[in-house]
Scaffold this motif. Sequence first.
Motif, PDB file in Angstrom:
ATOM      1  N   ILE A   1       0.837  -1.209   0.000  1.00 19.94           N
ATOM      2  CA  ILE A   1       0.000   0.000   0.000  1.00 19.94           C
ATOM      3  C   ILE A   1       0.867   1.252   0.000  1.00 19.94           C
ATOM      4  CG2 ILE A   1      -1.734   1.286   1.292  1.00 19.94           C
ATOM      5  CD1 ILE A   1      -2.658  -1.433   2.455  1.00 19.94           C
TER       6      ILE A   1
ATOM      7  N   GLY B   1      -2.524  -5.954  -2.503  1.00 21.64           N
ATOM      8  CA  GLY B   1      -1.543  -6.322  -1.490  1.00 21.64           C
ATOM      9  C   GLY B   1      -1.649  -7.722  -0.933  1.00 21.64           C
TER      10      GLY B   1
ATOM     11  N   ILE C   1      -4.541  -1.640  -1.889  1.00 21.79           N
ATOM     12  CA  ILE C   1      -5.126  -2.343  -0.748  1.00 21.79           C
ATOM     13  C   ILE C   1      -5.679  -3.693  -1.199  1.00 21.79           C
ATOM     14  CG2 ILE C   1      -7.053  -2.330   0.890  1.00 21.79           C
ATOM     15  CD1 ILE C   1      -6.673   0.655   1.195  1.00 21.79           C
TER      16      ILE C   1
ATOM     17  N   ALA D   1      -3.092   4.106  -3.759  1.00 20.94           N
ATOM     18  CA  ALA D   1      -2.945   3.250  -2.580  1.00 20.94           C
ATOM     19  C   ALA D   1      -4.206   2.438  -2.329  1.00 20.94           C
ATOM     20  CB  ALA D   1      -2.616   4.106  -1.354  1.00 20.94           C
TER      21      ALA D   1
ATOM     22  N   ALA E   1      -4.381   7.314   3.407  1.00 20.84           N
ATOM     23  CA  ALA E   1      -3.344   6.364   2.996  1.00 20.84           C
ATOM     24  C   ALA E   1      -2.172   7.088   2.339  1.00 20.84           C
ATOM     25  CB  ALA E   1      -3.932   5.329   2.042  1.00 20.84           C
TER      26      ALA E   1
END
Length: 846
Positions: A103, A150, A147, A143, A311
Amino acid sequence: MTRTDLAGYLRARWAAPRVRAAAAAVVILVAVLAAAAATDPSGLLAPVGGRGLPLLGTGGVYRWAPLVVGLPVLLAGVAVPAFLIAGYARARWVFAGTWIAVIGAGACATAATGLASALPMLGPHLSAGAALTYALSTCGFAAVKFILVGPLAAAGAALAARFGPRPVPGAGSGAAESYPVASAAAVMAVVTGLAAIGPAAHWWLGGPVGYSFAGFVVAPTAANGVFGFLAGVAVFLAVFAAAVRLAPPRPPRAGPLTASVTVGLASVVAGLGLGVVGAVVAAMPWSNRLDGAGADQWWLATSLISVATGAGYGAVVGLIGAVVVAAGWRLRSRFVPVAAIGVLVLALAPVIGASAPAGPPAVEAVPASGGMEYLRVHPAPAGGGLATIGDVTGRQVILRGVNVNQLVDYHLRDPAVPATRPPADGDFAQMAAMGFNVIRLGMSWSRLEPRRGTFDESYLGQIRAAVAGAKAHGIYTVLDMHEDAWGNALARPSEECGGGTTPTTGWDGAPAWATITDGTAHCQFMARDLAPAVATAFGNFYTDRDGIQGELVRTWAFVARAFAGEPAVAGYDLLNEPGIGANPPISSGLLLGRYYDAAITAIREAERAAGGHTHLVFFEPSVLWSGLGFDAAPAPGFTDDRQLVFAPHPYSESISMDQGLGLTIASIERNLATSARAARAYRAALWFGEWGWFGDPAVDGAKVWRLGAAQDRLGAGGAFWVWRQGCGSPETGADATTSGNLVAVDCRTGASTPPPAGFARPLSRAFPRALPGRLESLISGQDGGLRIAAAAPDDPANCLVDIWVPGDTMPRLTTTGVTGPSPERVAGGWRVTGCARGAYTVTAAP
């Protein structure tokens, strides 16, 4: 080294869990990125690229920066944490750490890519500081994508660390040690405080997404007020400290790199926590309530924007904190002085505050000329509120009317069926009879500059004639550089498309010589603007490939020079529904703002050279705003010019993208309220340049009334789409028997039908066309009545109030502060005039 030695060395290295974890994370991440790039037809969801968009190109920095700049940052930002954590922690910590690293690294990689893409455009219209600030503040949207990506890379890293050969035991033994939480928190307190008055000053409020944060905001920014700032700092540092405390113990004698990674990952977690808290606060009924609004799912937008902002903030601040920790590693035990500095910085941050773009300066009003007056922006009152459109005599002017696309150069599906019919005097007379006092006249770059460097004077003559025709009926003209999906040269009806995509049909806008697509696919997904060729064409425009942006800027100078002395031209709409480009929001926000500033500069120079007047400048957010009701817009301060009018297109509950999914992200009222907050951030006036409904007027007319009421509460005008549309227009289906929208055209006979009552009545409702001073309230009833309250100077330069009231029956007037109120019969209704001074009210009853 022999082959045997090399094989043994590689086996020994592979036996290390940290090597396997880092390698697995990188390999899986690359595979996921490649798969997303190959399957995402829109390019919006894939972290890098999209189907039909080549991963690498030589057309400009923006084409190769994602791979050459962004990908190495991403992979290094994931591999290093995975490598370090897998060396001393259990698999669950490898999973968590790698996921967080993906992220944070995704946000940092996107910021690096965006900054690299913008660097060639630095100059008089874009500063390095503005580019850096924008890239950092919007990187969190990437980001959010990471998420979801990831867990795949994290699972691979955790499994690779847990299973496989193990290294020879005995190395690195000793008691593990926890990271000193106080030292880490002290460092981040300093970084957070300095960021609040520096790069994060407009991260939430007053920035590219600041319009979405209404009411109380939990955010560590100096623009947030003391309480909101301290609450944001408290949440961030609390989550940060908890993340550091929960981190696995470090191996003995761990160096600064391990400590830096711990700080960076904990900061990403804290940023996500901050975003989640912000999303929860924004979703609360007391925060999300909008009186009189229709039901919507605005919490979806606020949650996305809040988490993305948090984020990105966590990733960037964490990177800074990690560098500070590494640089000051030897002083790690002396956290007390650092903590003292942190407290001082946090105390000063909200006091120092953050600057905001200046509003338009007050200009002394001039006496009335007796004809149509030049328009200008009147600044917002000292206590807050919106700047307004007014005229040079000091009156506020509400521009209400319709779009005219009858000079737009559309792609022709069938050359035998025209897409438009030139506007005629009868059109303008009919508009005036509906009370309209403005048209938004679409014009095409492809007709203005059909060959590079050569302007078409005959087409300019058609524009002049339309302006003159509208002026003869007391109607202002906003000259709109219209485009849809870049231009008609993109049409590829024979393109082979699959996976839910269809060939691009071709619309209007840029000339063929300015259409550079670099071989990308001409296949659209869900909407005409979500096609790789459209994104590439806009990407090349935003980065001024081969000087094509400079040519449109010169075209604007050509137009502005022609109308420099024409008061009936209200102003210039610089680009209709700009595309998102190949790397949004850098392209659709930062570089769009750069184009706007360049165009405004050229327009002002042309006006001065011609000895003319400064006209209004209308600017729009990207086409995503039209489709969703929100987007990362150009940052306030993109230009020093103050004659600005923010002109979004509120298509909520009409043809916005969410309607196809059975959602209403932003209701009609929410869209207008959000637009007003954005206009306030720009210190600009507000005008809704395009909106409309395209179904049954008997049903959709109720929504037109709602939008009209929301406009009236804001005291803002707008233009309905569209007056008269030809049967050959791309907006008209090939099998359609009629083409709309207000004046319907019979596709068999060419005969026209008057505007339907379901649309005509709300569009023709009573309103003050111009009034001295400033409007305080406006209520226009469905019965044709009107009530306004306003305040003017005791001795205004122009005391004339000018009100439109529809209908055949003379309105019954009740006024205070108005002398000589008089209704005059005109086509379609009544013009009520009088002289207003001081505080005044007008009520017109049917």
